[in-house]
Design a protein around this motif. Structure first.
Motif, PDB file in Angstrom:
ATOM      1  N   GLU A  57       0.930  -1.270  -0.058  1.00 37.98           N
ATOM      2  CA  GLU A  57       0.127   0.030  -0.115  1.00 37.98           C
ATOM      3  C   GLU A  57       0.804   1.313  -0.061  1.00 37.98           C
ATOM      4  OE1 GLU A  57      -3.027   2.218   2.931  1.00 37.98           O
ATOM      5  OE2 GLU A  57      -3.172   0.050   2.721  1.00 37.98           O
ATOM      6  N   ILE A  58       1.781   1.085   1.017  1.00 37.37           N
ATOM      7  CA  ILE A  58       2.707   2.357   1.026  1.00 37.37           C
ATOM      8  C   ILE A  58       3.431   2.473  -0.506  1.00 37.37           C
ATOM      9  CG2 ILE A  58       4.678   3.433   1.997  1.00 37.37           C
ATOM     10  CD1 ILE A  58       3.677   2.112   4.690  1.00 37.37           C
ATOM     11  N   PHE A  59       4.060   1.410  -0.983  1.00 36.10           N
ATOM     12  CA  PHE A  59       4.742   1.516  -2.140  1.00 36.10           C
ATOM     13  C   PHE A  59       3.913   2.128  -3.221  1.00 36.10           C
ATOM     14  CE2 PHE A  59       6.306  -0.346  -5.892  1.00 36.10           C
ATOM     15  CZ  PHE A  59       7.947   0.129  -5.903  1.00 36.10           C
ATOM     16  N   ASP A  60       2.950   1.484  -3.466  1.00 35.55           N
ATOM     17  CA  ASP A  60       2.161   2.004  -4.748  1.00 35.55           C
ATOM     18  C   ASP A  60       1.863   3.378  -4.583  1.00 35.55           C
ATOM     19  OD1 ASP A  60       1.827  -0.469  -5.655  1.00 35.55           O
ATOM     20  OD2 ASP A  60      -0.193  -0.970  -4.768  1.00 35.55           O
ATOM     21  N   LYS A  61       1.635   4.018  -3.514  1.00 34.25           N
ATOM     22  CA  LYS A  61       1.243   5.404  -3.233  1.00 34.25           C
ATOM     23  C   LYS A  61       2.631   6.174  -3.545  1.00 34.25           C
ATOM     24  CE  LYS A  61      -0.022   9.218  -0.302  1.00 34.25           C
ATOM     25  NZ  LYS A  61      -0.096   9.873  -1.482  1.00 34.25           N
ATOM     26  N   ARG A  62       3.670   5.711  -2.835  1.00 30.49           N
ATOM     27  CA  ARG A  62       4.962   6.420  -3.246  1.00 30.49           C
ATOM     28  C   ARG A  62       5.341   6.439  -4.745  1.00 30.49           C
ATOM     29  NH1 ARG A  62       3.617   9.220   0.676  1.00 30.49           N
ATOM     30  NH2 ARG A  62       4.712   8.563   2.785  1.00 30.49           N
ATOM     31  N   ILE A  63       5.399   5.455  -5.515  1.00 30.86           N
ATOM     32  CA  ILE A  63       5.521   5.241  -6.776  1.00 30.86           C
ATOM     33  C   ILE A  63       4.703   6.146  -7.798  1.00 30.86           C
ATOM     34  CG2 ILE A  63       5.518   3.941  -8.837  1.00 30.86           C
ATOM     35  CD1 ILE A  63       7.996   3.552  -7.272  1.00 30.86           C
ATOM     36  N   HIS A  64       3.350   6.289  -7.367  1.00 32.44           N
ATOM     37  CA  HIS A  64       2.372   6.996  -8.042  1.00 32.44           C
ATOM     38  C   HIS A  64       2.740   8.612  -7.716  1.00 32.44           C
ATOM     39  CE1 HIS A  64      -1.499   8.699  -9.485  1.00 32.44           C
ATOM     40  NE2 HIS A  64      -1.306   9.451  -8.144  1.00 32.44           N
ATOM     41  N   ASP A  65       3.151   8.898  -6.522  1.00 33.79           N
ATOM     42  CA  ASP A  65       3.679  10.189  -6.181  1.00 33.79           C
ATOM     43  C   ASP A  65       4.770  10.636  -6.968  1.00 33.79           C
ATOM     44  OD1 ASP A  65       1.406  10.447  -4.364  1.00 33.79           O
ATOM     45  OD2 ASP A  65       2.661  10.208  -2.693  1.00 33.79           O
ATOM     46  N   ALA A  66       5.827   9.727  -7.051  1.00 34.08           N
ATOM     47  CA  ALA A  66       6.910   9.979  -7.585  1.00 34.08           C
ATOM     48  C   ALA A  66       6.729  10.251  -9.078  1.00 34.08           C
ATOM     49  CB  ALA A  66       8.059   8.694  -7.240  1.00 34.08           C
ATOM     50  N   VAL A  67       5.851   9.477  -9.757  1.00 36.30           N
ATOM     51  CA  VAL A  67       5.658   9.698 -11.169  1.00 36.30           C
ATOM     52  C   VAL A  67       4.720  11.087 -11.412  1.00 36.30           C
ATOM     53  CG1 VAL A  67       4.202   8.893 -13.247  1.00 36.30           C
ATOM     54  CG2 VAL A  67       5.649   7.387 -11.857  1.00 36.30           C
ATOM     55  N   GLU A  68       3.965  11.298 -10.554  1.00 36.90           N
ATOM     56  CA  GLU A  68       3.003  12.409 -10.827  1.00 36.90           C
ATOM     57  C   GLU A  68       3.932  13.630 -10.437  1.00 36.90           C
ATOM     58  OE1 GLU A  68      -0.310  12.993 -11.426  1.00 36.90           O
ATOM     59  OE2 GLU A  68      -0.064  11.118 -12.159  1.00 36.90           O
ATOM     60  N   THR A  69       4.856  13.756  -9.541  1.00 39.40           N
ATOM     61  CA  THR A  69       5.738  14.734  -9.248  1.00 39.40           C
ATOM     62  C   THR A  69       6.812  15.058 -10.228  1.00 39.40           C
ATOM     63  OG1 THR A  69       6.867  13.696  -7.508  1.00 39.40           O
ATOM     64  CG2 THR A  69       5.068  15.116  -7.006  1.00 39.40           C
ATOM     65  N   GLY A  70       7.183  14.107 -11.119  1.00 40.00           N
ATOM     66  CA  GLY A  70       8.196  14.086 -12.155  1.00 40.00           C
ATOM     67  C   GLY A  70       9.486  13.505 -11.775  1.00 40.00           C
ATOM     68  N   PHE A  71       9.589  12.650 -10.473  1.00 35.65           N
ATOM     69  CA  PHE A  71      10.677  12.029 -10.194  1.00 35.65           C
ATOM     70  C   PHE A  71      11.217  11.072 -10.754  1.00 35.65           C
ATOM     71  CE2 PHE A  71      10.226  15.303  -6.508  1.00 35.65           C
ATOM     72  CZ  PHE A  71      11.518  15.773  -6.629  1.00 35.65           C
ATOM     73  N   LEU A  72      10.071  10.265 -11.261  1.00 37.68           N
ATOM     74  CA  LEU A  72      10.154   9.115 -12.191  1.00 37.68           C
ATOM     75  C   LEU A  72       9.318   8.965 -13.244  1.00 37.68           C
ATOM     76  CD1 LEU A  72      10.071   6.204  -9.277  1.00 37.68           C
ATOM     77  CD2 LEU A  72      12.225   7.310 -10.322  1.00 37.68           C
ATOM     78  N   GLU A  73       9.867   8.345 -14.191  1.00 34.49           N
ATOM     79  CA  GLU A  73       8.812   8.230 -15.306  1.00 34.49           C
ATOM     80  C   GLU A  73       8.795   6.443 -15.763  1.00 34.49           C
ATOM     81  OE1 GLU A  73      10.125   9.380 -19.317  1.00 34.49           O
ATOM     82  OE2 GLU A  73      12.153   9.298 -18.772  1.00 34.49           O
ATOM     83  N   GLU A  74       7.781   6.069 -15.944  1.00 31.17           N
ATOM     84  CA  GLU A  74       7.513   4.512 -16.374  1.00 31.17           C
ATOM     85  C   GLU A  74       7.516   4.450 -17.743  1.00 31.17           C
ATOM     86  OE1 GLU A  74       4.272   0.997 -15.541  1.00 31.17           O
ATOM     87  OE2 GLU A  74       3.699   2.959 -15.445  1.00 31.17           O
ATOM     88  N   ARG A  75       8.307   3.455 -18.139  1.00 35.19           N
ATOM     89  CA  ARG A  75       8.519   3.435 -19.680  1.00 35.19           C
ATOM     90  C   ARG A  75       7.840   1.982 -20.087  1.00 35.19           C
ATOM     91  NH1 ARG A  75      14.593   5.111 -20.261  1.00 35.19           N
ATOM     92  NH2 ARG A  75      14.360   7.457 -19.699  1.00 35.19           N
ATOM     93  N   GLU A  76       7.817   1.767 -21.533  1.00 38.90           N
ATOM     94  CA  GLU A  76       7.156   0.623 -21.946  1.00 38.90           C
ATOM     95  C   GLU A  76       7.988  -0.734 -21.479  1.00 38.90           C
ATOM     96  OE1 GLU A  76       6.770   0.782 -26.359  1.00 38.90           O
ATOM     97  OE2 GLU A  76       5.972   2.737 -26.075  1.00 38.90           O
ATOM     98  N   ASP A  77       8.954  -0.623 -21.216  1.00 36.12           N
ATOM     99  CA  ASP A  77       9.758  -2.082 -20.843  1.00 36.12           C
ATOM    100  C   ASP A  77       9.158  -2.256 -19.246  1.00 36.12           C
ATOM    101  OD1 ASP A  77      11.023  -0.243 -19.131  1.00 36.12           O
ATOM    102  OD2 ASP A  77      13.097  -0.627 -20.148  1.00 36.12           O
ATOM    103  N   GLY A  78       8.471  -1.478 -18.632  1.00 38.26           N
ATOM    104  CA  GLY A  78       7.965  -1.836 -17.442  1.00 38.26           C
ATOM    105  C   GLY A  78       8.689  -1.529 -16.137  1.00 38.26           C
ATOM    106  N   LEU A  79       9.944  -0.845 -16.483  1.00 37.50           N
ATOM    107  CA  LEU A  79      10.713  -0.179 -15.562  1.00 37.50           C
ATOM    108  C   LEU A  79      10.616   1.203 -15.328  1.00 37.50           C
ATOM    109  CD1 LEU A  79      14.137  -1.767 -16.701  1.00 37.50           C
ATOM    110  CD2 LEU A  79      12.494  -2.789 -14.727  1.00 37.50           C
ATOM    111  N   TYR A  80      11.006   1.741 -14.311  1.00 37.49           N
ATOM    112  CA  TYR A  80      10.728   3.028 -13.743  1.00 37.49           C
ATOM    113  C   TYR A  80      12.073   3.589 -13.877  1.00 37.49           C
ATOM    114  CZ  TYR A  80       6.186   2.351 -12.226  1.00 37.49           C
ATOM    115  OH  TYR A  80       4.667   1.987 -12.388  1.00 37.49           O
ATOM    116  N   TYR A  81      12.165   4.756 -14.509  1.00 38.87           N
ATOM    117  CA  TYR A  81      13.663   5.835 -14.451  1.00 38.87           C
ATOM    118  C   TYR A  81      13.649   6.873 -13.938  1.00 38.87           C
ATOM    119  CZ  TYR A  81      14.469   1.865 -17.979  1.00 38.87           C
ATOM    120  OH  TYR A  81      14.638   0.906 -18.855  1.00 38.87           O
TER     121      TYR A  81
END
Length: 99
Positions: free
Chosen positions: A39-63
């Motif tokens: 639960e905590i992890f999903d929220k943090r990943i979502h937040d990191a993508v929304e705030t522009g710290f990570l981007e998800e790519r087609e290979d399924g990894l986050y950069y």
């Protein structure tokens, strides 16, 4: 995400994820999900993508984005200097043990 200095960085899963992505150049979410509660992890990943710290790519990894790279370059040395990133180092050891 607000930056309050290394004392608070040590406890922040969001910072851990961004730092790790910057250091490793990409992260496999499945490995990290076993280190953090789902639960905590999903929220943090979502937040990191929304705030522009990570981007998800087609290979399924986050950069890491430029924000993560800048944050890691500035704050990791400060955390090491002040000895305040113990939990981040513990997380890295847990992930390394999965290889």
């Amino acid at each position: 995400m607000a930056v309050f200095g290394p004392t608070f960085i040590d406890r922040s899963i969001s910072y851990h994820i961004a730092f790790y992505a910057a250091e490793e150049k990409a992260i496999d979410i499945q490995d990290m999900q076993e280190v953090f509660s789902q639960e905590i992890f999903d929220k943090r990943i979502h937040d990191a993508v929304e705030t522009g710290f990570l981007e998800e790519r087609e290979d399924g990894l986050y950069y890491p984005t430029w924000k993560s790279n800048v944050m890691a370059k500035l704050l990791l040395p400060l955390g090491e200097l002040t000895n305040s990133i113990d939990t981040y180092e513990q997380m890295k050891l847990q992930l390394a043990g999965r290889d």
